[in-house]
Motif scaffolding. Structure first.
Motif, short mmCIF file in Angstrom:
data_model
loop_
_atom_site.label_atom_id
_atom_site.label_comp_id
_atom_site.label_asym_id
_atom_site.label_seq_id
_atom_site.Cartn_x
_atom_site.Cartn_y
_atom_site.Cartn_z
N UNK A 243 -8.52 4.47 14.41
CA UNK A 243 -8.97 3.64 13.29
C UNK A 243 -10.05 4.31 12.47
N UNK B 58 -17.29 0.61 6.87
CA UNK B 58 -16.16 1.13 7.65
C UNK B 58 -16.62 1.18 9.08
N UNK B 59 -16.30 0.12 9.80
CA UNK B 59 -16.77 0.01 11.18
C UNK B 59 -15.65 0.29 12.16
N UNK C 3 -5.31 14.41 -3.47
CA UNK C 3 -5.12 13.38 -4.49
C UNK C 3 -6.23 12.34 -4.39
N UNK D 177 -8.64 6.84 10.30
CA UNK D 177 -7.93 6.23 9.17
C UNK D 177 -8.90 5.69 8.13
N UNK D 178 -9.99 5.07 8.63
CA UNK D 178 -10.99 4.56 7.69
C UNK D 178 -11.60 5.69 6.87
N UNK E 269 -10.36 8.87 0.14
CA UNK E 269 -9.27 9.02 -0.82
C UNK E 269 -9.63 8.41 -2.16
N UNK E 270 -10.39 7.34 -2.15
CA UNK E 270 -10.56 6.57 -3.37
C UNK E 270 -11.77 6.92 -4.22
N UNK F 73 -3.93 13.36 1.15
CA UNK F 73 -5.00 14.24 1.64
C UNK F 73 -4.64 15.69 1.40
N UNK G 190 -10.19 8.53 6.08
CA UNK G 190 -9.21 8.91 5.07
C UNK G 190 -9.27 7.96 3.88
N UNK G 191 -9.25 6.67 4.22
CA UNK G 191 -9.21 5.64 3.20
C UNK G 191 -10.47 5.70 2.33
N UNK H 92 -10.45 4.97 -8.41
CA UNK H 92 -10.26 3.56 -8.07
C UNK H 92 -10.66 2.63 -9.21
N UNK I 172 -13.13 -6.72 9.88
CA UNK I 172 -13.00 -5.32 9.50
C UNK I 172 -11.62 -4.79 9.88
N UNK J 168 -7.12 8.97 -6.26
CA UNK J 168 -6.95 7.94 -7.28
C UNK J 168 -8.33 7.55 -7.79
N UNK K 248 -0.80 8.63 3.17
CA UNK K 248 -2.22 9.03 3.19
C UNK K 248 -2.36 10.51 3.53
#
Lengths: 336, 336
Positions: free
Chosen positions: B103, B95-96, A45, B106-107, B113-114, A41, B109-110, A49, A82, A47, A37
């Motif tokens: 966390x 995204x809670x 990048x 990370x959320x 990212x998409x 970042x 980022x996630x 989705x 979650x 994707x 990840x």
């Protein structure tokens, strides 16, 4: 444009690993996922989705259908879902609406029309509304939290046993005049397992030869509503039981606040039990049956992933743990 | 395979109308949407949402980033967001995670990212964690609930004014020894606007010539934690103020339960105010500043859609309504 191969090279992993890490499909360690990840970042990048979804047939998204009530159980369960979904790189799309509402029906239509999900977790499904049939007809992996279905994996506590154990605790203390407090509805409503909890109370009373003393006090099971119902009941000495076994902690806490307002001593004049171990339970010294909805959420995700990874894997019915926690809201009845 | 034109024919609407109804992009009446959805269902029409997303560049999905705490404000806000998004055919991907947690990072980022979203609603953004910068860098329409940003539309109550008005109410009743109860943190935390609410209290005290009496009681602002903090404080007569102005209703309710447990009469011996109008406020007779997070959620969706429909539309900063509700937890101090 940066490709997945660039991300993999930068992260020092195989392309397939980078793909798994970013898609959330398949196993990668937390450390590897973080590295991939970070690389994604740094390379900006992104994707696409939708394109990735077309290629793999996967959306990495789970639909969660649940009531939207401001209740401890749902908040805890949602947090557990979650957390567990994020751990597997899965997104959570929420359809929150009251059971039986027109909105809920519309959300279900919307959720099912688009095939946006790899799986569905449904909380407090309405058997009467044929929600099970509609959801299983999609062919998507499905897990039910709460109500039981032959056609889906389920997670729930044993509601009958929980209520029976709480009632037996009061009977063991010497109580005979024990009232059940809860939202007792006939028909197809199974939310919170009210009917099963009423049944557990009945079983314990009957087994103790107290079937003549069975009485259910109807109240919506939120704190303010149970407060109002119980305050009215307790104000009349002739109606007052020596113990209340409540369908859930919120109803029990409403009863405790009402007793406090009326100057009725707990546990000297009134014993109260709940089911939940709500985060206010300790503050009120509430004797209760502890359940852990966050763990139930994690368990639901485990069951769903098993079906996502292998559509032929067996349906499982998990009975979530629940145990009696004795605090200061219960004692033998006065004069016993 | 059934096409959108078949659905349109069956529903008796134009193809473009059927498309709008099923995609949620653009206006259709509730009645028309229902008719189209019914037709789609009857024909077992299933738009491949990924393909449709590729064609239009739209996902019909909004990312919502918020703390996952079991708190009244977040539950109400989430319900308001969910309702308003569904009304516009938009899905809510949640995204809670707690502010400042690994966390949450990370959320984020996630989520970013998409590029899975048409827009993002962020609640209690962490300025210190550069969340604003990262979110605005995506170029996606963005609305902030709570913290203010020059770069995003925002919805929030005027936290300074809310706390000032509550404190002035106590001053007007004759109180001079008024303590502020809340999670008073220095630095970059803005959640619940604690710092601003502390500032409003300070302003009111200073304007009344009571700057020497300013004191803040630190407590996490949940009911059980505020209960524990206040019980310790109130047990010592010498420390006891005549009034407490709490950062939110949950802190205020914790104080009321502590006073009840210690036999301290409210409002005779102690006045208490909150901010929220939590659904327990009436049960406790709590004087408070009412805000309506469900409406704030709807307002956030309105602001987001304005930016989605026209990326050049101006950024708006909406001050959500808040007003004093006087109940039985406040009265003049004894002996005044």
């Amino acid at each position: 444009m940066t490709g997945i191969i660039d991300v993999a090279l930068r992260a020092g992993v195989a392309k397939s690993t980078a793909s798994r890490a970013l898609s959330g499909n398949g196993y990668v360690s937390a450390e590897t996922r973080e590295r991939v990840e970070r690389a994604a970042r740094e390379l900006a990048y992104s994707a696409h989705s939708s394109a990735s979804s077309l290629a793999t047939g996967r959306t990495s998204t789970i639909g969660v259908i649940m009531p939207m009530a401001d209740r401890w159980y749902f908040a805890e369960l949602l947090a557990g879902l979650q957390q567990a979904l994020v751990d597997h790189g899965l997104d959570l799309t929420l359809y929150g609406a009251a059971e039986g509402s027109a909105e809920r029906a519309r959300m279900l239509d919307h959720a099912l029309a688009g095939r946006r999900f790899d799986g569905i977790i449904a909380v407090c499904l309405q058997p009467g509304a044929h929600e099970f049939e509609r959801l299983t007809a999609t062919g998507l992996p499905l897990v039910s939290v709460g109500p039981f279905s032959e056609h889906a994996s389920t997670v729930t506590i044993d509601d009958v046993a929980a209520s029976r154990v709480a009632t037996e605790h009061l009977i063991d203390l010497g109580h005979e005049d024990i009232a059940f407090l809860g939202d007792v509805v006939d028909g197809d409503r199974f939310s919170f397992g009210e009917r099963k909890r009423l049944e557990g109370y009945r079983q314990a009373m009957t087994a103790a030869g107290l079937e003549d003393r069975i009485r259910a006090l109807r109240t919506p099971s939120t704190i303010p509503e149970a407060f109002a119902t119980t305050a009215a009941l307790l104000a009349d000495r002739r109606q007052r039981p020596t113990a209340i076994t409540a369908v859930c902690d919120e109803a029990a806490i409403g009863a405790l606040i009402a007793a406090g307002r009326l100057g009725i001593g707990v546990p000297n004049e009134l014993s109260v039990t709940g089911i939940d171990d709500h985060r206010y339970a300790e503050m009120f010294g509430l004797t209760t049956i502890r359940q852990t909805p966050q763990q139930q959420g994690a368990e639901a995700v485990r069951l769903l992933r098993a079906r996502m990874l292998d559509r032929e894997s067996p349906i499982e019915h998990v009975s979530a743990p629940a145990s009696l926690v004795v605090r200061s809201s219960t004692a033998p009845p006065r004069g016993s």
